[in-house]
Each structure stands twice: as C-alpha cells, then as structure tokens.
Scaffold this motif. Structure first.
Motif, short mmCIF file in Angstrom:
data_model
loop_
_atom_site.label_atom_id
_atom_site.label_comp_id
_atom_site.label_asym_id
_atom_site.label_seq_id
_atom_site.Cartn_x
_atom_site.Cartn_y
_atom_site.Cartn_z
N ASP A 2 49.00 77.61 54.30
CA ASP A 2 47.68 77.37 54.40
C ASP A 2 46.68 78.55 53.15
N LEU A 3 47.45 77.99 51.57
CA LEU A 3 46.34 79.34 50.70
C LEU A 3 45.11 78.39 50.37
N SER A 4 44.40 77.57 50.87
CA SER A 4 42.97 78.36 50.82
C SER A 4 42.08 79.21 50.15
N THR A 5 42.60 80.26 50.44
CA THR A 5 41.75 81.56 50.75
C THR A 5 42.69 82.29 50.00
N ALA A 6 43.54 81.99 49.72
CA ALA A 6 45.12 83.01 48.52
C ALA A 6 44.12 83.81 47.54
N GLY A 7 44.08 83.30 46.68
CA GLY A 7 43.09 83.49 44.75
C GLY A 7 44.13 83.88 44.51
N LEU A 8 45.41 83.14 44.23
CA LEU A 8 46.03 83.54 43.00
C LEU A 8 46.20 83.56 41.85
N SER A 9 45.00 82.32 41.27
CA SER A 9 45.24 82.10 39.95
C SER A 9 44.03 83.37 39.32
N HIS A 10 43.85 84.32 40.05
CA HIS A 10 43.01 85.57 38.62
C HIS A 10 43.95 86.55 39.62
N SER A 11 45.27 86.28 40.70
CA SER A 11 45.56 87.14 41.03
C SER A 11 46.53 87.99 39.71
N THR A 12 46.91 89.24 39.53
CA THR A 12 47.98 89.84 38.58
C THR A 12 49.50 90.69 39.08
N ASN A 13 48.83 90.76 40.29
CA ASN A 13 50.29 90.87 41.27
C ASN A 13 50.82 90.04 41.35
N PRO A 14 52.42 90.17 40.63
CA PRO A 14 53.30 88.91 41.61
C PRO A 14 53.91 89.45 42.75
N TYR A 15 53.93 90.06 43.57
CA TYR A 15 54.28 90.45 44.55
C TYR A 15 53.24 91.23 45.75
N ARG A 16 52.99 90.28 45.63
CA ARG A 16 51.36 90.65 46.89
C ARG A 16 51.88 90.40 48.69
N GLU A 17 51.88 91.29 49.85
CA GLU A 17 52.09 90.25 50.47
C GLU A 17 50.91 90.50 51.78
N ASP A 18 50.10 90.03 51.63
CA ASP A 18 48.88 89.92 51.90
C ASP A 18 47.93 88.11 51.81
N VAL A 19 49.06 87.79 50.86
CA VAL A 19 48.54 86.19 50.55
C VAL A 19 48.39 85.03 51.70
N LEU A 20 48.75 85.05 52.84
CA LEU A 20 49.08 84.74 53.76
C LEU A 20 48.69 85.54 55.62
N LYS A 21 47.93 84.56 55.87
CA LYS A 21 47.40 85.58 57.59
C LYS A 21 47.67 85.09 58.86
N LYS A 22 47.22 84.75 60.14
CA LYS A 22 46.82 84.33 61.30
C LYS A 22 46.77 83.08 61.62
N ASN A 23 47.42 82.48 61.15
CA ASN A 23 47.31 80.82 61.46
C ASN A 23 46.96 80.41 59.93
N GLN A 24 47.33 80.48 58.88
CA GLN A 24 47.91 80.68 57.39
C GLN A 24 49.23 79.98 57.14
N ILE A 25 50.72 80.01 58.21
CA ILE A 25 51.77 79.99 58.09
C ILE A 25 52.11 79.41 59.34
N GLY A 26 53.14 78.33 59.61
CA GLY A 26 53.49 78.02 60.66
C GLY A 26 53.54 76.51 61.34
N GLY A 27 53.73 76.11 62.74
CA GLY A 27 54.62 74.71 62.81
C GLY A 27 54.06 74.45 64.16
N HIS A 28 54.44 72.89 64.49
CA HIS A 28 54.03 73.09 66.17
C HIS A 28 55.59 72.42 67.13
N CYS A 29 55.95 73.96 67.47
CA CYS A 29 56.63 74.10 68.19
C CYS A 29 56.40 75.72 69.15
#
Length: 566
Positions: free
Chosen positions: A159-186
């Motif tokens: 889920d990149l809906s709140t990532a805000g990548l287009s205006h970011s200048t840092n290629p190595y951000r570690e705050d792009v994903l949060k809980k429930n924004q990456i996962g799967g049915h397992c």
C-alpha cells in the motif's frame, strides 16, 4: 489462482498476465525458449536445474540449446551449489598464502568458495525460511533468507497510498510502509520475523519494509501485477564500481531463485521522486526485456504482485562485493566469471580477437580534476613504439555509449588506468586479460580484490621512488589525500610492467585456445595445442620451483598464479 486473488483483493486494474516464476526452482507453467537467453557455457547447468526443460529441449526441434547440451564447452553440468552436484572440481585455486585466515589449504579454498563463489549462492538457498505460510494453494506466502536480505513473496499487497514519493528527495526512506501496508493472506510467524531485523539498513536488507508485514484478510488493489517482478534498491548509480555491485547481486538472486527469464518486471525501490540515472541503463537489458519501473510510478496506489522477488542488495554485511572480506591467496570466482559471460552474451558484445601478432592495450584517461597521469603522452608514445602492441587511448565519459565501452573493454587484453571506477571494466575483459592499476592511491585492496574475483591478472605500481606525486593531495574535508592529486610515472618501469602483462596474456591457455581457433587449420590447431601443452607444463614446473609450491595444478589453471610476484 487469479480468480481467487482478484475476488479477495478486489482488483481494479490488472497489469500483464503472463509467465509465473517459482521460488523453489520448479520451473514454469508455460515456457518460451527465447525468454531464457543462456550463453552456451551455461546451458548444461541451467537445464540440469530444470530437468523438465531438458527433456522438452531434447524433443523440441525449436530448442536453441541442443548444441549446449552436446558441447563440452562451459562451466560443467551444474553450477556447484546444487545438492546433487559434486563441486570438488569447482573449488578455486589458492596457490597463495592465506595469511592466517585459514588453518590449511582445504579450509582456505572452502572459505573462498563459501564467501566469493557459488558456495555463497548455496548458503543463501539453505537459509530460506517460510515466514508466512499459505493456508490454501492460492493464498499469499513470504519466504526469506536470514536477516531478510532476500525475500520471495506470493500474492503480496503493498500500500503506497500514503507514501508521498513524488515529492520526496530521499531515495532510501525507511518510513514508506507502516503496519497493514504490506502483507498477505497467510499465517505469519511474527516471532521469526521480528528476530531477523538485526541488519536493518537501506542497502543491507529488506527489514525496514518486511517488519511491517501483516496477516491481511480483505485487500483492495488498485493495480494487480501478474508478471513476475524483481524489486531492488540501488547503490550510487553514477559510479560503475558501486552500481555494478547492484547487478552482481541481482544475478546472484536469479541463481537463488533458479530463474533467468527475461519476461519479468524490475521495480527500482527508490523512495524519492527522482528519475533513473541513464548512465548504465543498457545493462538492464541483460535482466529484462521490459522497461524499468520506478517505485514512484505507483505512488498513491495499492499494488498487488502475484510473484515478487526482493533482491539481494549492494552493501550487505559480508556481501559481494563492496567491502567484502576476501580471503588472501585465492583467485578466480566461477560465480563472477559466469556473471561476466552472462552479460557479454545477453548484451551481444562481440569478441574480435585475439589479434594474430599483437596484444591489445587500452589506456584509460580521466576527465576529472584528480588522478590525472601527468606524463600521459610520454607513456602513450612508449607504448606505440612497441611493435607487439596495438594501443588505444579512451575516456569512458558520458559521450561514449555504455555498450560501446563494454565492447572496448571486452576487446582489451591489457587495461591500464589510475585508481577509479573505470577499472570496473575489468569485469568484461577476456578471461586471459590483465588489469594494470597504474597506481592504487593507497587503496590497495579495492581493485586487486575485484581482479581476484574476476580471475584476471592484476598489476600495480610498487616502486614509489619511480613515481612523482604532484602534491600532498587536497581532500575537501580530510586534508592531504593520495586520491586527490596527480601523478607522473617512470617510462622504463611502466613499460617493464606492461611487458610482464603482455607475457602473461600470450601464455594464458584461454588466449592460446582462442588464438589457435582463429588463425590455424584443424591439423595445425592440434599440433599447436600439443606444443602449447608441453610449454605450459615446463612453465608451471618452473613456477613451482620459484615459489616453493607443492602438489599438482593443471596447466589450464595457470591464470591462478599469485599476483604478488611482480
């Protein structure tokens, strides 16, 4: 599988429904030969790991790999990391001293194999653990190596809906994903996942992303990608030495995944709004036939990927090859040699040599302020007076297309240059090549170690009394520094070293074989090979006497002679 995933994830937009890559090496549901464009040296090993494709090839008149199956040319019938492969004949040659890194010669060879050769692939394949277990065949899954350095995910939600990548200048951000924004049915093993976050760093692992992996039930995807997809974070793309560490690790990841298919996506995990640096962009053609994707292309979207591989990264601890601790005394990684052959083949770089009576010498020049050769014209004139050398001077700057640069380096027997990223072109020199780092600027290990990985001869300047340094050097923050000044070199010593390199090239078995194949008839080839074999045996015996080496090393492995005897 797709019906379940779309109903579960409520897909709104579907991208490219094609071939599926399996993590375990089980092969493909469908197959097109031209999507696995393998060099002839690698065909037997590739088909060994895909036996169903081998059987198909034997029956299919359209299979392009029949010659590779019949040919004795290549790396052998396996790479060396497979469970059913005897790798005893694949271990490196270690004629040099380990300098107390290993208690004996066997341990020295095994250490090099495990850390710098296909044993490195073997170790990562053994490390794979299931972190999220599917309950049904069409559920999600997550499998990773230790420290989350490489992962394979099935039916993954990002889920990149709140990532805000287009205006970011840092290629190595570690705050792009949060809980429930990456996962799967397992079914997620949370304790195991949390225990593997110790290498959390932008270019060391995927811990910053995977630590948020969550069991999810009802997913809603804006974009569904069904083509197999590699995701990778990149080191400095303006510097060939650093950037090619990305490509090496992507190649290693393909081995771990047992897939070299070109019909894949590659997503560059750059968390900024920057565009891709175009300097080495042609190299990606060796890994995909599709345009690269940037993470920012999905900014604001919820993305589901059917099969995703999160690649090994450039600056992993004890990784290949940036700042890796490489055991002394060993030379020639079959893994790095295979990487070289793989790219040369896929990028269609021609080998136009050897020449009949001359050694091809290329002098790299620099457009930078520092590490200039002050008497460059004098050195060039000396080279050009030697009738046994064909000499060219090149500056690998942005005006020279990168594939042309690779063609030049691949057709260079002796590559000469000051310490700098351009020396990374040694990766594409022929197997008989020599790299002459004119002066290492007090960074002795960097390109020496890369040459040891590639398995080519390394030369550098040792007699500082025959070298003139312009001044103490002017690093912007560290003061006096050997890399931030310019140098002049004694012409006679320069030519002595180049001629040593030329002698090595002319006596290398691979040079002999290529030269004989190009300039001699079949009958003369056989006679010449016989005479060459006698000469090489004598040469090797003399080398053993000179260096106190015991035991037997076949003459075809003379390229493993120690580099410090020059």
């Amino acid at each position: 599988m797709t019906k379940y995933l779309c109903s579960k994830m409520k897909c709104q937009h579907h991208l490219m429904m094609v071939l599926i890559v399996s993590w375990s090496g089980g092969g493909f549901a469908a197959y097109e030969w031209n999507n696995n464009d393998m060099a002839i040296q690698h065909v037997a090993a590739f088909l060994h790991n895909n036996p169903h494709l081998k059987q198909l090839c034997l029956k299919d008149d359209g299979c392009p790999y029949k010659e590779g199956l019949r040919s004795s040319v290549g790396e052998g019938n396996c790479w060396g990391y497979e469970n059913d492969c005897n790798n005893a004949d694949k271990l490196p040659d270690c004629p040099g001293d380990s300098q107390n890194w290993a208690p004996d010669k066997t341990s020295q060879k095994q250490e090099f194999w495990n850390t710098a050769d296909f044993g490195y692939v073997q170790q990562h394949r053994k490390e794979r653990k299931l972190y999220c277990r599917p309950g049904k065949p069409d559920d999600s899954s997550l499998e990773c190596t230790d420290h989350l350095r490489m992962c394979h995910a099935s039916n993954i939600f990002i889920d990149l809906s709140t990532a805000g990548l287009s205006h970011s200048t840092n290629p190595y951000r570690e705050d792009v994903l949060k809980k429930n924004q990456i996962g799967g049915h397992c079914h997620l093993n949370k304790e195991l996942l949390q225990s593997q976050l110790d290498h959390k760093s932008p270019l060391q692992s995927w811990a910053a992303e995977m630590e948020h992996y969550t069991e999810l039930v009802d997913l809603k995807c804006d974009i569904f990608i069904s083509r197999p997809t590699y995701l990778i974070k990149l080191d400095a793309t303006v510097n060939m030495y650093h950037h090619f560490c990305d490509f090496v690790n992507l190649y290693i990841s393909q081995h771990i995944n047992n897939s070299f298919n070109l019909d894949v996506n590659i997503i560059i995990w750059d968390t900024s709004g920057h565009n891709m640096n175009p300097m080495f962009i042609e190299t990606w053609k060796a890994f995909t036939k599709h345009p690269l994707m940037l993470l920012k292309d999905f900014d604001g979207k919820r993305v589901c990927i059917k099969q995703a591989v999160f690649s090994l990264l450039a600056r992993m601890r004890r990784g290949l090859y940036y700042n890796m601790p490489l055991i002394p005394g060993c030379y020639g990684s079959s893994l790095i040699r295979s990487f070289s052959h793989h790219l040369i083949h896929r990028l269609r770089i021609p080998q136009n040599g050897p020449l009949e009576s001359k050694i091809r010498v290329t002098l790299l020049t620099r457009s930078t302020q520092y590490r200039q050769i002050l008497n460059q014209d004098q050195l060039l004139r000396s080279l050009q007076t030697d009738v046994e050398m064909e000499v060219q001077q090149v500056d690998f700057n942005r005006t020279v297309p990168f594939l042309k640069q690779i063609e030049i380096s691949h057709n260079t027997d002796i590559l000469i240059g000051m310490h700098g990223a351009g020396l990374t072109h040694m990766l594409f020199q022929p197997d008989w090549g020599v790299i002459f780092e004119l002066y290492n600027c007090e960074d002795a290990g960097c390109y020496l170690d890369l040459s040891r990985l590639r398995g080519i001869r390394y030369l550098t300047w040792k007699n500082k009394q025959l070298l003139t340094q312009e001044d103490e050097g002017h690093h912007p923050t560290l003061g006096a520094h050997a890399k931030f000044t310019n140098y002049a070199f004694d012409v006679d010593e320069f030519m002595r070293l180049v001629r040593l390199g030329a002698a090595y090239v002319k006596h290398h078995p691979a040079f002999h074989a290529a030269h004989t194949a190009r300039f001699f008839s079949t009958e003369l080839q056989q006679e010449k090979q016989h005479q060459d074999s006698i000469t090489l045996q004598k040469q090797y015996q003399q080398h053993k006497e000179n260096h106190g080496i015991s035991g037997s090393i076949p003459p075809e492995k003379l390229n493993s002679f120690p580099r410090d005897d020059l």
